[in-house]
Design an enzyme around this catalytic site. Structure first.
Site, PDB file in Angstrom:
ATOM      1  N   ASP A 124       0.824  -1.208  -0.134  1.00  0.00           N
ATOM      2  CA  ASP A 124       0.051  -0.107  -0.077  1.00  0.00           C
ATOM      3  C   ASP A 124       1.003   0.990   0.113  1.00  0.00           C
ATOM      4  O   ASP A 124       1.688   1.454   1.040  1.00  0.00           O
ATOM      5  CB  ASP A 124      -0.857   0.186   1.535  1.00  0.00           C
ATOM      6  CG  ASP A 124      -2.090  -0.958   1.274  1.00  0.00           C
ATOM      7  OD1 ASP A 124      -2.592  -1.165   0.274  1.00  0.00           O
ATOM      8  OD2 ASP A 124      -1.528  -1.998   2.226  1.00  0.00           O
ATOM      9  N   ASP A 270     -10.264  -5.999  -0.323  1.00  0.00           N
ATOM     10  CA  ASP A 270      -9.375  -5.365   0.609  1.00  0.00           C
ATOM     11  C   ASP A 270      -9.471  -5.095   1.921  1.00  0.00           C
ATOM     12  O   ASP A 270     -10.540  -4.019   1.569  1.00  0.00           O
ATOM     13  CB  ASP A 270      -8.397  -4.017  -0.484  1.00  0.00           C
ATOM     14  CG  ASP A 270      -7.141  -3.867   0.426  1.00  0.00           C
ATOM     15  OD1 ASP A 270      -6.725  -4.045   1.510  1.00  0.00           O
ATOM     16  OD2 ASP A 270      -6.805  -3.035  -0.410  1.00  0.00           O
ATOM     17  N   GLY A 271      -9.391  -5.303   2.738  1.00  0.00           N
ATOM     18  CA  GLY A 271      -9.644  -4.734   4.343  1.00  0.00           C
ATOM     19  C   GLY A 271     -10.908  -5.519   4.665  1.00  0.00           C
ATOM     20  O   GLY A 271     -11.681  -6.130   4.271  1.00  0.00           O
ATOM     21  N   GLY A 292      -4.075  -8.291   5.734  1.00  0.00           N
ATOM     22  CA  GLY A 292      -2.532  -7.288   6.872  1.00  0.00           C
ATOM     23  C   GLY A 292      -3.163  -7.632   8.230  1.00  0.00           C
ATOM     24  O   GLY A 292      -1.801  -9.115   8.417  1.00  0.00           O
TER      25      GLY A 292
HETATM   26  C1  DX5 Z   1      -6.510  -0.797   3.359  1.00  0.00           C
HETATM   27  C2  DX5 Z   1      -5.591  -1.075   2.270  1.00  0.00           C
HETATM   28  C3  DX5 Z   1      -4.933  -2.564   2.937  1.00  0.00           C
HETATM   29  C4  DX5 Z   1      -5.211  -2.391   4.562  1.00  0.00           C
HETATM   30  C5  DX5 Z   1      -6.058  -3.957   4.898  1.00  0.00           C
HETATM   31  O1  DX5 Z   1      -7.060   0.223   3.317  1.00  0.00           O
HETATM   32  O2  DX5 Z   1      -6.071  -0.833   1.553  1.00  0.00           O
HETATM   33  O3  DX5 Z   1      -4.615  -3.719   2.033  1.00  0.00           O
HETATM   34  O4  DX5 Z   1      -4.096  -2.767   4.816  1.00  0.00           O
HETATM   35  O5  DX5 Z   1      -5.849  -4.223   6.201  1.00  0.00           O
HETATM   36  P1  DX5 Z   1      -6.056  -5.011   6.653  1.00  0.00           P
HETATM   37  O6  DX5 Z   1      -6.419  -6.485   6.124  1.00  0.00           O
HETATM   38  O7  DX5 Z   1      -5.881  -5.177   8.085  1.00  0.00           O
HETATM   39  O8  DX5 Z   1      -7.941  -4.654   6.746  1.00  0.00           O
HETATM   40 ZN    ZN Z   2      -4.944  -1.855  -0.057  1.00  0.00          ZN
END
Ligand code: DX5
Ligand code: ZN
Length: 327
Positions: A124, A270-271, A292
């Site tokens: 990111d 994502d997220g 993440g």
């Molecule tokens: C959020 C990012 C994600 C983030 C996801 O805006 O684009 O890639 O790293 O994180 P998690 O998995 O912790 O929600």
């Molecule tokens: Zn992302």
């Protein structure tokens, strides 16, 4: 061919579209010419042709195209299979988002998570602007360069949420270290700017991704998708910028609608992805799970990756099949 009617398509570039239709069938993107036509040609109107001209055309079509097609198909298939990166396979992908990794030991963390079974590394790049809701990530083009040096074969899936996406994409393309580049659609000044960025990204040899924030409807990008300019849509289930937020189910109907309309499109979610939310996202059509916090905060990253992979049906996640960088 039905000689009683001819379909006039919306596109004025008939020869070009015809070539694209044939090429996509030859390359195996669509199983047959008629299915390629179905997917790629939008009819504007139907007309009755001149019967003699239609017969002459049919004879020519049969003699030249049909025979030529069957003779060339095996060769074209082999060429396209050789030329395509393995990543275009319809396999479920687990992408580990390095935003949640230890920034002080990013290379080690990236290496370890690939060994733990992750398919892609999600990087990111957030610049603290509105595009990332004020969040600033420590990763930038230099990070991508360093990761590439350390992990020459890894699939680096770079997500750009910046005020001036074109400048960041230019820098990333100049380095040539990214595998896929996904830009935040809302950060583009206009649809034309988004289109230009998609074209430039593809020209630069990267897979093209477009990311939609939760409030952006998919209608905003359908013209880009219909034009075949996009390889992957990243459907955000959180506001762009920060890790550790809760999954917003608003992503699910968007995934479902995209999957229904574009069966061959890579769909990333994502997220807020974890063992509980991943199955719903996959059920709605996602084939790339970005996670993440769930992976990097887990006691055992390999277990977390395996739990995410469970969300995919077995045929989309063949046992023992490894990506080139997981040998
Ligand atoms: C959020 C990012 C994600 C983030 C996801 O805006 O684009 O890639 O790293 O994180 P998690 O998995 O912790 O929600
Ligand atoms: Zn992302």
């Amino acid at each position: 061919m039905d000689a009683t009617q001819v379909i006039i398509g919306e596109s004025a570039e008939a020869p070009l579209l015809g070539c694209a239709v044939l090429a996509s069938a030859l390359a195996g993107v669509h199983p047959s010419i008629s299915e390629a036509v179905e997917a790629m040609v939008r009819p504007a109107r139907r007309i009755k042709p001149d019967a003699d001209a239609a017969n002459a055309f049919d004879a020519l079509y049969d003699r030249v195209y049909r025979h030529g097609f069957s003779a060339l198909k095996p060769l074209s298939h082999r060429t396209s299979t050789d030329a395509r990166p393995e990543t275009t396979e319809r396999r479920g992908v687990v992408a580990a988002s390095l935003l949640a990794a230890d920034a002080g030991h990013l290379g080690d963390a990236a290496d370890a998570v690939l060994h733990a079974g992750a398919d892609w590394l999600h990087v990111d790049i957030f610049d603290g602007s509105k595009a990332s809701n004020g969040a600033l990530s420590s990763m930038g083009p230099q990070t991508v360069k360093a990761l590439r040096k350390r992990l020459p074969d890894a699939y680096l899936d770079v997500h750009v949420g910046c005020r001036d996406p074109a400048a960041v994409v230019d820098a990333l393309l100049a380095d040539g270290c990214s595998s896929g580049l996904t830009f935040q659609f809302e950060s583009c000044a206009s649809l034309d700017a988004a289109r230009a960025l998609a074209v430039e990204t593809r020209k630069g040899g990267c897979d093209v991704g477009v990311c939609l924030a939760p409030e952006t409807p998919i209608s905003a990008i359908t013209s880009l998708l219909d034009a075949g300019l996009v390889d992957m849509v990243d459907v955000l289930a959180v506001a762009p910028g920060r890790g550790g937020q809760s999954f917003d189910p608003v992503a699910l109907p968007k995934l479902r609608a995209l999957r229904e309309k574009y069966p061959g499109l890579r769909l990333q979610v994502d997220g807020g992805i974890d063992g509980a939310t991943a199955p719903d996202a996959v059920d709605a059509g996602a084939d790339v799970l970005v996670a993440g916090s769930y992976i990097f905060r887990a006691g055992d990253a390999a277990e977390a990756v395996a739990a995410l992979r469970e969300a995919f049906p077995p045929e989309a996640s063949p046992q023992g099949k490894r990506w080139p960088w997981q040998r």
